[in-house]
Design a protein around this motif. Structure first.
Motif, PDB file in Angstrom:
ATOM      1  N   PHE A 103     -27.171  55.660  28.010  1.00  0.00           N
ATOM      2  CA  PHE A 103     -26.985  54.098  28.307  1.00  0.00           C
ATOM      3  C   PHE A 103     -26.859  53.885  29.487  1.00  0.00           C
ATOM      4  N   THR A 104     -26.576  54.665  30.541  1.00  0.00           N
ATOM      5  CA  THR A 104     -26.064  54.215  31.689  1.00  0.00           C
ATOM      6  C   THR A 104     -27.184  54.768  32.861  1.00  0.00           C
ATOM      7  N   HIS A 105     -27.282  54.298  34.175  1.00  0.00           N
ATOM      8  CA  HIS A 105     -28.271  54.973  35.066  1.00  0.00           C
ATOM      9  C   HIS A 105     -27.829  54.469  36.199  1.00  0.00           C
ATOM     10  N   ALA A 106     -28.287  55.178  37.325  1.00  0.00           N
ATOM     11  CA  ALA A 106     -27.882  54.525  39.098  1.00  0.00           C
ATOM     12  C   ALA A 106     -29.382  54.512  39.491  1.00  0.00           C
ATOM     13  N   ASN A 107     -29.247  53.414  40.319  1.00  0.00           N
ATOM     14  CA  ASN A 107     -30.467  52.965  41.150  1.00  0.00           C
ATOM     15  C   ASN A 107     -30.324  53.297  42.507  1.00  0.00           C
ATOM     16  N   PHE A 108     -31.521  53.386  43.334  1.00  0.00           N
ATOM     17  CA  PHE A 108     -31.323  53.500  44.591  1.00  0.00           C
ATOM     18  C   PHE A 108     -32.872  53.489  45.296  1.00  0.00           C
ATOM     19  N   GLY A 109     -33.155  53.002  46.518  1.00  0.00           N
ATOM     20  CA  GLY A 109     -34.148  53.107  46.938  1.00  0.00           C
ATOM     21  C   GLY A 109     -34.475  51.937  48.293  1.00  0.00           C
ATOM     22  N   ILE A 110     -35.741  51.634  48.719  1.00  0.00           N
ATOM     23  CA  ILE A 110     -35.874  51.150  49.822  1.00  0.00           C
ATOM     24  C   ILE A 110     -36.389  49.666  49.581  1.00  0.00           C
ATOM     25  N   PHE A 145     -27.110  49.439  32.766  1.00  0.00           N
ATOM     26  CA  PHE A 145     -27.023  49.854  31.334  1.00  0.00           C
ATOM     27  C   PHE A 145     -28.519  49.746  30.908  1.00  0.00           C
ATOM     28  N   HIS A 146     -29.029  50.449  29.827  1.00  0.00           N
ATOM     29  CA  HIS A 146     -30.256  50.403  29.474  1.00  0.00           C
ATOM     30  C   HIS A 146     -30.268  50.967  27.919  1.00  0.00           C
ATOM     31  N   GLY A 147     -31.132  50.346  27.068  1.00  0.00           N
ATOM     32  CA  GLY A 147     -31.294  50.861  25.786  1.00  0.00           C
ATOM     33  C   GLY A 147     -32.607  50.273  25.150  1.00  0.00           C
ATOM     34  N   PRO A 152     -40.380  50.416  19.115  1.00  0.00           N
ATOM     35  CA  PRO A 152     -40.363  51.560  19.686  1.00  0.00           C
ATOM     36  C   PRO A 152     -40.384  51.723  21.132  1.00  0.00           C
ATOM     37  N   ASN A 153     -41.609  51.023  21.898  1.00  0.00           N
ATOM     38  CA  ASN A 153     -41.503  51.149  23.359  1.00  0.00           C
ATOM     39  C   ASN A 153     -41.088  50.136  24.073  1.00  0.00           C
ATOM     40  N   LEU A 154     -40.209  49.217  23.473  1.00  0.00           N
ATOM     41  CA  LEU A 154     -39.518  48.206  24.274  1.00  0.00           C
ATOM     42  C   LEU A 154     -38.093  48.620  24.528  1.00  0.00           C
ATOM     43  N   SER A 155     -37.592  48.052  25.584  1.00  0.00           N
ATOM     44  CA  SER A 155     -36.325  48.600  25.962  1.00  0.00           C
ATOM     45  C   SER A 155     -35.779  47.384  27.140  1.00  0.00           C
ATOM     46  N   TYR A 156     -34.618  47.261  27.021  1.00  0.00           N
ATOM     47  CA  TYR A 156     -33.688  46.102  27.948  1.00  0.00           C
ATOM     48  C   TYR A 156     -33.068  46.952  29.031  1.00  0.00           C
ATOM     49  N   ILE A 157     -32.855  46.082  30.120  1.00  0.00           N
ATOM     50  CA  ILE A 157     -31.880  46.859  31.157  1.00  0.00           C
ATOM     51  C   ILE A 157     -31.105  45.878  31.801  1.00  0.00           C
ATOM     52  N   VAL A 158     -29.949  46.203  32.205  1.00  0.00           N
ATOM     53  CA  VAL A 158     -28.991  45.336  32.915  1.00  0.00           C
ATOM     54  C   VAL A 158     -28.529  46.049  34.238  1.00  0.00           C
ATOM     55  N   ASP A 159     -28.776  45.536  35.236  1.00  0.00           N
ATOM     56  CA  ASP A 159     -28.285  46.247  36.574  1.00  0.00           C
ATOM     57  C   ASP A 159     -27.449  45.734  37.418  1.00  0.00           C
ATOM     58  N   PHE A 160     -26.807  46.149  38.212  1.00  0.00           N
ATOM     59  CA  PHE A 160     -25.865  45.661  39.279  1.00  0.00           C
ATOM     60  C   PHE A 160     -26.290  46.529  40.586  1.00  0.00           C
ATOM     61  N   GLY A 170     -26.981  40.588  53.085  1.00  0.00           N
ATOM     62  CA  GLY A 170     -26.678  41.503  52.044  1.00  0.00           C
ATOM     63  C   GLY A 170     -26.710  40.914  50.602  1.00  0.00           C
ATOM     64  N   LEU A 171     -27.270  41.344  49.719  1.00  0.00           N
ATOM     65  CA  LEU A 171     -27.401  40.517  48.442  1.00  0.00           C
ATOM     66  C   LEU A 171     -26.800  41.360  47.168  1.00  0.00           C
ATOM     67  N   PHE A 172     -25.881  40.793  46.594  1.00  0.00           N
ATOM     68  CA  PHE A 172     -25.295  41.332  45.410  1.00  0.00           C
ATOM     69  C   PHE A 172     -26.281  40.727  44.295  1.00  0.00           C
ATOM     70  N   SER A 173     -26.671  41.744  43.265  1.00  0.00           N
ATOM     71  CA  SER A 173     -27.600  40.971  42.265  1.00  0.00           C
ATOM     72  C   SER A 173     -27.235  41.586  40.995  1.00  0.00           C
ATOM     73  N   ILE A 174     -27.077  40.728  39.957  1.00  0.00           N
ATOM     74  CA  ILE A 174     -27.268  41.058  38.505  1.00  0.00           C
ATOM     75  C   ILE A 174     -28.545  40.860  37.879  1.00  0.00           C
ATOM     76  N   GLU A 175     -28.939  42.024  37.360  1.00  0.00           N
ATOM     77  CA  GLU A 175     -30.583  41.646  36.687  1.00  0.00           C
ATOM     78  C   GLU A 175     -30.575  42.079  35.495  1.00  0.00           C
ATOM     79  N   THR A 176     -31.366  41.465  34.813  1.00  0.00           N
ATOM     80  CA  THR A 176     -31.584  41.518  33.338  1.00  0.00           C
ATOM     81  C   THR A 176     -33.186  41.524  33.081  1.00  0.00           C
ATOM     82  N   GLY A 177     -33.747  42.442  32.266  1.00  0.00           N
ATOM     83  CA  GLY A 177     -34.964  42.397  32.265  1.00  0.00           C
ATOM     84  C   GLY A 177     -35.333  43.275  30.682  1.00  0.00           C
TER      85      GLY A 177
END
Length: 185
Positions: A103-110, A145-147, A152-160, A170-177
């Protein structure tokens, strides 16, 4: 820029053992953003905006391309007057999402920022928009978080996430999708 792309590609190859378990997905969501800056005129601005994503996932590692057009508003009052500030930032991100558990993940990128500023004021003093306006590349880090959802192929995501451009922006972001896996191979 090339160093970041090589690093992301290396991580993608290292964490993708079996190519038969890949999927392509896309989705959309909303993000709440708060601007962090050492300049009082910009600091504390916020806004809610949609975003769009397309990506591929192999095992626990995803590679994503996102687009979002942010509008961040801030009202700043000084002794000389009030400033109603609108900051627009068109963000394009290329990042990775590494599943840490079910249920958890880490994000990083450019990130590619394209920042523009407009404002109205009852003061005679003007703002120095050049301190944060313009195009630039930066990094982002975060997690969430994700789940699965009802299909079957549909999922949600909540990111910080934190999108760092400089100490002035700088941007602090709370994302839901919601994402949909539209092709598995």
């Amino acid at each position: 820029m090339n160093q970041y792309l090589r690093f992301l590609l290396l991580l993608f190859v290292l964490f993708s053992h079996s190519v038969y378990a890949a999927s392509l997905y896309g989705g959309a969501g909303y993000t709440y953003n708060v601007l962090s800056s050492d300049i009082d005129f910009w600091n504390g601005g916020d806004g809610v905006d949609p975003y769009f994503v397309i990506g591929t996932k192999i095992n626990k590692l995803s590679l994503e391309l996102t687009y979002r057009s942010l509008e961040i508003e801030n009202i700043h009052t000084t002794a000389s007057g009030t400033y109603d500030i609108l900051i627009t930032d068109n963000l394009i991100t290329l990042g990775s999402r590494l599943d840490l558990s079910r249920f958890t993940h880490a994000n990083f990128g450019i990130v590619k920022h394209s920042v523009d500023i407009s404002y109205t004021t009852n003061s005679t003093a003007t703002l120095n928009k050049n301190s944060i306006a313009g195009d630039s590349f930066s990094l982002f880090v975060g997690g969430g978080f994700h789940g699965s959802l009802f299909l079957p192929n549909l999922s949600y995501i909540v990111d910080f996430n934190y999108y760092h451009r400089s100490s002035k922006f700088g941007l602090f972001s709370i994302e839901t999708g919601i994402f949909y896996n539209f092709y598995n191979f």
